[in-house]
Design an enzyme around this catalytic site. Structure first.
Site, short mmCIF file in Angstrom:
data_model
loop_
_atom_site.label_atom_id
_atom_site.label_comp_id
_atom_site.label_asym_id
_atom_site.label_seq_id
_atom_site.Cartn_x
_atom_site.Cartn_y
_atom_site.Cartn_z
N SER A 104 0.84 -1.20 0.00
CA SER A 104 0.00 0.00 0.00
C SER A 104 0.88 1.26 0.00
O SER A 104 1.67 1.45 -0.92
CB SER A 104 -0.95 -0.05 1.20
OG SER A 104 -2.04 0.82 1.04
N ASP A 238 -9.46 -6.60 -3.82
CA ASP A 238 -9.00 -5.39 -3.14
C ASP A 238 -9.94 -4.22 -3.44
O ASP A 238 -10.13 -3.85 -4.59
CB ASP A 238 -7.58 -5.06 -3.61
CG ASP A 238 -6.89 -3.99 -2.76
OD1 ASP A 238 -7.60 -3.20 -2.12
OD2 ASP A 238 -5.66 -3.95 -2.77
N HIS A 266 -7.06 -6.41 0.30
CA HIS A 266 -5.92 -5.49 0.28
C HIS A 266 -4.70 -6.05 1.01
O HIS A 266 -3.62 -5.48 0.91
CB HIS A 266 -6.34 -4.16 0.92
CG HIS A 266 -5.36 -3.05 0.73
ND1 HIS A 266 -4.88 -2.68 -0.50
CD2 HIS A 266 -4.77 -2.22 1.64
CE1 HIS A 266 -4.03 -1.67 -0.36
NE2 HIS A 266 -3.95 -1.37 0.92
#
Length: 322
Positions: A104, A238, A266
């Site tokens: 991320s 995700d 995610h």
């Protein structure tokens, strides 16, 4: 806190860099892997994959400044500052080169690190990474607006928490993509116990996201990744950073490898840590560390062209696993 890893132990360590205490977990011996967590998270997010990796590699998982057990000063929380912080921590630890694994926000930090310090990067592994396209979940965009701090505080109140818990169960019952990630997203909220932590989270978020989406992307510089072994790992469900970004990044980085965990959200390395470890080990075993050339770097900057070359073994492929 320690975890057995053969003859090694994973424990929290601390170093002071530029007057700020930096927390990190480290274990193992061999070629170095740097694991960089996402926004609001900490090095604890990697707890399920660190023990296995530490049997073969030297694994370092820092708490980014403003996160976890690291200090949370009023400071620069931009991607460039985080990349500098990673370089300086590695310098303190005496580690010259690493395979970067970023999740991320950590993926965007990893790309920034590879851009700023290509001579110190052996490989690049981007997991549900930010920094590829503008699109991002409305939840993160909303968190950049005025009053976000009050909302984060409210989410920790018992009455609000009970209502959120019911909503999460409903999302999971309906088998929605957001339901897959909801427990981990709530875990991140729980990791912001006080105003200082929440302020650091908001400052970090506003450095990379506004109400329109991600502020910047690396697509205009992806051609510089030529010669850098790169793998993208994404959860097929995700909802935080949609898996369409995976395809964009894969196309923009010729020779890259793409692994889709179809049933993950995610956090694919938490949904299926053993599969993630296997994929990462295979990627490292089938690629050679990047060799930095200042002349080639200058040539690419001047011409914005890469040298056409045959893909390395097991690259330029897409693998989907349920």
């Amino acid at each position: 806190m320690t975890s057995p890893t053969g003859s090694s132990q994973i424990r929290m360590r601390f170093r002071t860099v530029h007057g700020h205490r930096r927390a990190f977990r480290m274990a193992g011996k061999g070629r170095a892997i740097l694991l960089i967590h996402g926004i609001g998270d900490s090095s604890d997010t990697w707890r399920d994959v660190m023990p296995g990796l530490a049997r073969s590699y030297r694994v370092i998982a820092p708490d980014l400044l403003g996160h976890g057990a690291s200090d949370k000063p009023r400071a620069d929380y931009s991607l460039a500052a985080y990349a500098n912080g990673m370089r300086d921590l590695l310098g303190v630890l005496g580690i010259e080169r690493v395979t970067l694994v970023g999740h991320s926000l950590g993926g965007a930090v990893a790309m920034q690190f590879a851009y700023q310090f290509p001579e110190r990067c052996e490989r690049l592994v981007l997991v549900g990474t930010g920094g590829i396209s503008r699109q991002v979940t409305p939840l993160l965009r909303a968190a950049t607006l005025p009053g976000a701090g009050l909302l984060l505080t409210a989410l920790r109140m018992p009455t609000m928490r009970a209502q959120v818990g019911l909503a999460v169960k409903a999302l999971q019952f309906l088998d929605t993509g957001l339901g897959v990630d909801a427990p981990d997203l709530l875990r991140v909220v729980d990791a912001l116990p006080d105003g200082i932590s929440r302020n650091a989270f908001i400052r970090t978020l506003r450095a990379v996201v506004d109400w329109r989406g991600q502020v910047g992307t690396m697509l205009d510089r992806c051609y510089l990744a030529q010669g850098m072994p790169t793998m993208l790992v994404w959860g097929g469900r995700d909802q935080v950073v949609p898996s369409t970004h995976a395809g964009l990044g894969h196309v923009a980085m010729p020779g890259s490898r793409l692994e889709i965990f179809e049933d993950a959200g995610h956090f694919p390395f938490r949904t299926d840590p053993r599969r993630f470890e296997t994929v990462l080990r295979d990627f490292i075993a089938t690629t050679e560390p990047a060799q930095y050339s200042a002349e080639q770097w200058r040539r690419m900057l001047r011409t914005r062209k890469t040298t056409v070359r045959a893909p390395a073994p097991d690259t330029d492929r897409v693998t989907r696993t349920a």
